[in-house]
Design a protein around this motif. Structure first.
Motif, PDB file in Angstrom:
ATOM      1  N   ASP A   1       0.863  -1.182   0.000  1.00  0.00           N
ATOM      2  CA  ASP A   1       0.000   0.000   0.000  1.00  0.00           C
ATOM      3  C   ASP A   1       0.902   1.235   0.000  1.00  0.00           C
ATOM      4  O   ASP A   1       1.244   1.776   1.058  1.00  0.00           O
ATOM      5  N   PHE A   2       1.281   1.692  -1.182  1.00  0.00           N
ATOM      6  CA  PHE A   2       2.221   2.804  -1.268  1.00  0.00           C
ATOM      7  C   PHE A   2       1.647   4.115  -0.751  1.00  0.00           C
ATOM      8  O   PHE A   2       2.360   4.881  -0.096  1.00  0.00           O
ATOM      9  N   PRO A   3       0.365   4.446  -0.995  1.00  0.00           N
ATOM     10  CA  PRO A   3      -0.153   5.684  -0.408  1.00  0.00           C
ATOM     11  C   PRO A   3      -0.055   5.715   1.119  1.00  0.00           C
ATOM     12  O   PRO A   3       0.217   6.764   1.714  1.00  0.00           O
ATOM     13  N   LYS A   4      -0.257   4.543   1.761  1.00  0.00           N
ATOM     14  CA  LYS A   4      -0.217   4.498   3.220  1.00  0.00           C
ATOM     15  C   LYS A   4       1.126   4.021   3.774  1.00  0.00           C
ATOM     16  O   LYS A   4       1.302   3.910   4.989  1.00  0.00           O
ATOM     17  N   ARG A   5       2.062   3.720   2.877  1.00  0.00           N
ATOM     18  CA  ARG A   5       3.420   3.266   3.268  1.00  0.00           C
ATOM     19  C   ARG A   5       3.332   2.006   4.141  1.00  0.00           C
ATOM     20  O   ARG A   5       4.026   1.871   5.146  1.00  0.00           O
ATOM     21  N   ALA A   6       2.470   1.070   3.726  1.00  0.00           N
ATOM     22  CA  ALA A   6       2.245  -0.113   4.553  1.00  0.00           C
ATOM     23  C   ALA A   6       2.183  -1.368   3.684  1.00  0.00           C
ATOM     24  O   ALA A   6       1.807  -1.320   2.514  1.00  0.00           O
ATOM     25  N   VAL A   7       2.539  -2.494   4.295  1.00  0.00           N
ATOM     26  CA  VAL A   7       2.405  -3.812   3.673  1.00  0.00           C
ATOM     27  C   VAL A   7       1.336  -4.562   4.469  1.00  0.00           C
ATOM     28  O   VAL A   7       1.429  -4.672   5.696  1.00  0.00           O
ATOM     29  N   ARG A   8       0.325  -5.070   3.776  1.00  0.00           N
ATOM     30  CA  ARG A   8      -0.837  -5.622   4.489  1.00  0.00           C
ATOM     31  C   ARG A   8      -1.498  -6.710   3.662  1.00  0.00           C
ATOM     32  O   ARG A   8      -1.097  -7.011   2.531  1.00  0.00           O
ATOM     33  N   GLU A   9      -2.520  -7.328   4.256  1.00  0.00           N
ATOM     34  CA  GLU A   9      -3.340  -8.281   3.530  1.00  0.00           C
ATOM     35  C   GLU A   9      -4.332  -7.538   2.631  1.00  0.00           C
ATOM     36  O   GLU A   9      -4.610  -6.354   2.839  1.00  0.00           O
ATOM     37  N   ARG A  10      -4.858  -8.254   1.654  1.00  0.00           N
ATOM     38  CA  ARG A  10      -5.805  -7.626   0.743  1.00  0.00           C
ATOM     39  C   ARG A  10      -7.177  -7.477   1.386  1.00  0.00           C
ATOM     40  O   ARG A  10      -7.651  -8.374   2.100  1.00  0.00           O
ATOM     41  N   VAL A  11      -7.825  -6.365   1.101  1.00  0.00           N
ATOM     42  CA  VAL A  11      -9.197  -6.111   1.541  1.00  0.00           C
ATOM     43  C   VAL A  11     -10.142  -6.697   0.498  1.00  0.00           C
ATOM     44  O   VAL A  11      -9.898  -6.562  -0.705  1.00  0.00           O
ATOM     45  N   PRO A  12     -11.223  -7.361   0.910  1.00  0.00           N
ATOM     46  CA  PRO A  12     -12.163  -7.924  -0.069  1.00  0.00           C
ATOM     47  C   PRO A  12     -12.668  -6.872  -1.050  1.00  0.00           C
ATOM     48  O   PRO A  12     -12.965  -5.728  -0.668  1.00  0.00           O
ATOM     49  N   ASP A  13     -12.733  -7.238  -2.339  1.00  0.00           N
ATOM     50  CA  ASP A  13     -13.240  -6.393  -3.427  1.00  0.00           C
ATOM     51  C   ASP A  13     -12.374  -5.147  -3.658  1.00  0.00           C
ATOM     52  O   ASP A  13     -12.822  -4.178  -4.285  1.00  0.00           O
ATOM     53  N   GLU A  14     -11.150  -5.171  -3.166  1.00  0.00           N
ATOM     54  CA  GLU A  14     -10.258  -4.021  -3.360  1.00  0.00           C
ATOM     55  C   GLU A  14      -9.840  -3.916  -4.824  1.00  0.00           C
ATOM     56  O   GLU A  14      -9.512  -4.911  -5.469  1.00  0.00           O
ATOM     57  N   LYS A  15      -9.878  -2.702  -5.372  1.00  0.00           N
ATOM     58  CA  LYS A  15      -9.454  -2.477  -6.749  1.00  0.00           C
ATOM     59  C   LYS A  15      -7.945  -2.234  -6.788  1.00  0.00           C
ATOM     60  O   LYS A  15      -7.419  -1.422  -6.040  1.00  0.00           O
ATOM     61  N   ILE A  16      -7.286  -2.953  -7.683  1.00  0.00           N
ATOM     62  CA  ILE A  16      -5.832  -2.908  -7.767  1.00  0.00           C
ATOM     63  C   ILE A  16      -5.419  -2.404  -9.152  1.00  0.00           C
ATOM     64  O   ILE A  16      -5.961  -2.842 -10.164  1.00  0.00           O
ATOM     65  N   ARG A  17      -4.475  -1.497  -9.195  1.00  0.00           N
ATOM     66  CA  ARG A  17      -4.024  -0.934 -10.475  1.00  0.00           C
ATOM     67  C   ARG A  17      -2.827  -1.684 -11.044  1.00  0.00           C
ATOM     68  O   ARG A  17      -2.648  -1.752 -12.261  1.00  0.00           O
ATOM     69  N   TYR A  18      -1.961  -2.223 -10.172  1.00  0.00           N
ATOM     70  CA  TYR A  18      -0.770  -2.944 -10.620  1.00  0.00           C
ATOM     71  C   TYR A  18      -0.665  -4.263  -9.850  1.00  0.00           C
ATOM     72  O   TYR A  18      -0.924  -4.302  -8.642  1.00  0.00           O
ATOM     73  N   GLY A  19      -0.283  -5.325 -10.541  1.00  0.00           N
ATOM     74  CA  GLY A  19      -0.158  -6.597  -9.858  1.00  0.00           C
ATOM     75  C   GLY A  19       0.892  -7.493 -10.480  1.00  0.00           C
ATOM     76  O   GLY A  19       1.226  -7.383 -11.664  1.00  0.00           O
ATOM     77  N   PHE A  20       1.431  -8.394  -9.648  1.00  0.00           N
ATOM     78  CA  PHE A  20       2.441  -9.359 -10.074  1.00  0.00           C
ATOM     79  C   PHE A  20       2.111 -10.715  -9.468  1.00  0.00           C
ATOM     80  O   PHE A  20       1.745 -10.802  -8.289  1.00  0.00           O
ATOM     81  N   ALA A  21       2.245 -11.768 -10.259  1.00  0.00           N
ATOM     82  CA  ALA A  21       2.168 -13.132  -9.745  1.00  0.00           C
ATOM     83  C   ALA A  21       3.565 -13.737  -9.857  1.00  0.00           C
ATOM     84  O   ALA A  21       4.112 -13.847 -10.955  1.00  0.00           O
ATOM     85  N   ILE A  22       4.140 -14.097  -8.711  1.00  0.00           N
ATOM     86  CA  ILE A  22       5.525 -14.568  -8.659  1.00  0.00           C
ATOM     87  C   ILE A  22       5.560 -15.877  -7.884  1.00  0.00           C
ATOM     88  O   ILE A  22       4.944 -16.001  -6.820  1.00  0.00           O
ATOM     89  N   ALA A  23       6.312 -16.834  -8.395  1.00  0.00           N
ATOM     90  CA  ALA A  23       6.435 -18.115  -7.705  1.00  0.00           C
ATOM     91  C   ALA A  23       7.046 -17.897  -6.317  1.00  0.00           C
ATOM     92  O   ALA A  23       8.008 -17.141  -6.171  1.00  0.00           O
ATOM     93  N   PRO A  24       6.512 -18.542  -5.284  1.00  0.00           N
ATOM     94  CA  PRO A  24       7.004 -18.293  -3.920  1.00  0.00           C
ATOM     95  C   PRO A  24       8.479 -18.631  -3.745  1.00  0.00           C
ATOM     96  O   PRO A  24       9.168 -17.980  -2.954  1.00  0.00           O
ATOM     97  N   GLU A  25       9.008 -19.632  -4.470  1.00  0.00           N
ATOM     98  CA  GLU A  25      10.419 -19.973  -4.292  1.00  0.00           C
ATOM     99  C   GLU A  25      11.339 -18.833  -4.736  1.00  0.00           C
ATOM    100  O   GLU A  25      12.423 -18.655  -4.181  1.00  0.00           O
ATOM    101  N   LEU A  26      10.893 -18.030  -5.725  1.00  0.00           N
ATOM    102  CA  LEU A  26      11.714 -16.900  -6.154  1.00  0.00           C
ATOM    103  C   LEU A  26      11.713 -15.800  -5.090  1.00  0.00           C
ATOM    104  O   LEU A  26      12.758 -15.225  -4.769  1.00  0.00           O
ATOM    105  N   VAL A  27      10.539 -15.510  -4.554  1.00  0.00           N
ATOM    106  CA  VAL A  27      10.456 -14.486  -3.508  1.00  0.00           C
ATOM    107  C   VAL A  27      11.232 -14.928  -2.272  1.00  0.00           C
ATOM    108  O   VAL A  27      11.988 -14.146  -1.667  1.00  0.00           O
ATOM    109  N   ARG A  28      11.083 -16.178  -1.880  1.00  0.00           N
ATOM    110  CA  ARG A  28      11.803 -16.658  -0.700  1.00  0.00           C
ATOM    111  C   ARG A  28      13.322 -16.653  -0.935  1.00  0.00           C
ATOM    112  O   ARG A  28      14.090 -16.426  -0.002  1.00  0.00           O
ATOM    113  N   THR A  29      13.746 -16.858  -2.174  1.00  0.00           N
ATOM    114  CA  THR A  29      15.185 -16.833  -2.467  1.00  0.00           C
ATOM    115  C   THR A  29      15.748 -15.425  -2.348  1.00  0.00           C
ATOM    116  O   THR A  29      16.810 -15.222  -1.740  1.00  0.00           O
TER     117      THR A  29
END
Length: 516
Positions: free
Chosen positions: A370-398
């Motif tokens: 959440d860049f406007p609020k400078r926070a990292v959080r869980e998604r809110v139901p029905d939240e509209k998203i402008r940018y998104g990425f799907a990344i395999a968890p092993e890459l993020v964990r690496t």
């Protein structure tokens, strides 16, 4: 002067005053996605590494190969160091044992003296956040008879300094092929993806030809690409199946482009090819293979060559995969919060420039930045998203395990992800992902906060516009093209609607434009 290709952007430049090894990349990069094309693994890297000078243009992993540098390159070589805003490149080279550095000043010609003689050297350092991982560079070298300009994949804004300092350039090496993830990874209709790919393929070659015209060298060596994709998951990215939308054309394709526009000085080189120059005269060009076999690697035999290459390198891909972190483990919300929130709190310009929450879909987890609020959080139901990425968890964990400061130089260039967005490209978002240290984010945020001079104007095709591109200040009198009321800056392909100066490529970045 003798120039030997060692693959991709790599060259060994031999002069009477010593040898300079440039960007020696051989090991797989970006999560084993990229390999050099053609294969350079059989070169005598110990002999190549016995150099007098080392030049690493920037920290992208297809230029900075720590394994090759550690195992094969002379640690007493003098490193020709670009004048970058943060000391990351020097620090990484020092970790490998390099200890002799010649610190250059940006775009200043230096006389380098060694036991074998003297060389004139100039490094043009690009310092915008979009240039490499906080810096990219190009190298000019003169031995008194021949001047070589190794531009690799840098995009200098102003090359007038070359003529003023060296008079002429005899040999010009530069990128012409793609080195990015767009549009392949984007979730968009197939016809739109094909259209964007066709445009990008041509624009990157147009940009290279514009640089060639500016530099004016009689001899041009296409280099710094394309990468070769050997993992079966990525094999379709190679340009070996007649796809006009493929953004990774090879040297033969670009040499034909050059010839069709009246330039016959292009040289096809593969790893091990050597060209000998005396000033503007090409004395000889020798290849490690018969010329007909060399041509076939890039034309009729390309698919078979890549298939054989992939089979040889399958153990290397498997070894890289074995080194990735496990896909499962503790939830990622808290580790990502610990990484990103301190960076967000230091970057008002960048967070405001992103302007929206960004979704990371990491396997079964979804995390919101959440860049406007400078926070990292869980998604809110029905939240509209402008940018998104799907990344395999092993890459993020690496990258979390390895404390990587740059997701662009690891995950994104691997093309092992999917992206989606509403609207145009967001320069601030990708800058954020490459600046995951206090020093990098402070520099990048300060860079965006500066006020740039756009008071000088030019006229293009009947339009009165500011001379400097609002993106990265390219000279639009050299890189600007007007067609049907739209201005394209061919340095990065950004576009503006001239009727009102609106940027069609990304949020913000308005252009001053009017009819005279």
């Amino acid at each position: 002067m003798q120039v030997t290709s060692v693959g991709h952007a790599g060259f060994l430049i031999e002069t009477h005053a010593g040898s300079i090894l440039c960007d020696p990349w051989v090991n797989p990069a970006y999560f084993a996605s990229w390999f050099p094309f053609p294969d350079n693994s059989t070169l005598d890297w110990d002999a190549l590494g016995a150099c007098d000078y080392l030049y690493v243009s920037h920290l992208h992993k297809d230029h900075f190969d720590p394994k090759n540098l550690a195992e094969h390159v002379n640690k007493d070589a003098v490193v020709l160091l670009p004048d970058f805003p943060v000391p990351d490149l020097r620090g990484e080279l020092e970790k490998l044992g390099f200890h002799r550095f010649f610190e250059t000043a940006n775009s200043v010609k230096h006389r380098v003296s060694g036991p074998k003689g003297e060389l004139d050297v100039m490094i043009i350092a690009m310092r915008a956040p979009a240039d490499g991982p906080i810096g990219d560079s190009a190298l000019a070298i003169s031995d008194g008879a021949t001047t070589v300009f190794n531009m690799n994949d840098a995009r200098p804004v102003d090359l007038d300094v070359l003529a003023s300092e060296f008079g002429r350039v005899d040999v010009h090496m530069l990128q012409y092929s793609g080195a990015i993830w767009y549009p392949m990874v984007y979730d968009m209709p197939a016809r739109a993806k094909e259209s964007f790919g066709v445009q990008k393929r041509q624009r990157q070659m147009d940009r290279a030809r514009q640089y060639i015209a500016q530099v004016g060298a009689p001899w041009v060596i296409p280099s710094a690409g394309p990468p070769c994709f050997l993992d079966p998951e990525l094999r379709h990215l190679n340009d070996d199946h007649g796809d006009p939308a493929n953004i990774f054309p090879d040297q033969v394709v670009f040499l034909e482009q050059m010839r069709s526009h009246g330039h016959d000085g292009g040289l096809l080189m593969m790893p091990g090819s050597t060209a000998d120059f005396s000033g503007a005269t090409l004395n000889s060009l020798r290849h490690p293979l018969p010329e007909e076999l060399l041509e076939s690697i890039f034309t009729t035999g390309k698919s078979a060559y890549i298939a054989e290459y992939a089979e040889r390198m399958a153990p290397a891909v498997a070894a890289e995969r074995a080194g990735w972190a496990p896909a499962t483990g503790e939830p990622l919300l808290e580790p990502l919060r610990a990484l990103f929130e301190p960076i967000m709190l230091q970057s008002d310009e960048i967070c405001d420039g992103i302007g929206y929450p960004v979704e990371l879909v990491i396997g079964p987890e979804t995390v919101i930045l959440d860049f406007p609020k400078r926070a990292v959080r869980e998604r809110v139901p029905d939240e509209k998203i402008r940018y998104g990425f799907a990344i395999a968890p092993e890459l993020v964990r690496t990258v979390l395990r390895d404390r990587e400061p740059d997701w662009v130089n690891t995950i994104f260039l691997s093309t092992r992800f999917t992206a989606w967005r509403v609207g145009g490209y967001n320069e601030y978002l990708y800058t954020f992902f490459k600046c995951l240290t206090d020093e990098r984010i402070a520099y990048a945020d300060g860079w965006f906060a500066e006020t740039h001079d756009d008071s000088t104007s030019i006229t293009l095709d009947g339009w009165h516009i500011q001379r400097r591109c609002p993106h990265l200040k390219a000279d639009l009198s050299k890189f600007g093209v007007v067609e049907d009321g739209t201005l394209t800056c061919n340095l990065h392909g950004w576009q503006w609607r001239l009727s009102d100066g609106h940027c069609l490529t990304a949020k913000g970045h308005p252009l001053r434009s009017s009819r005279p």
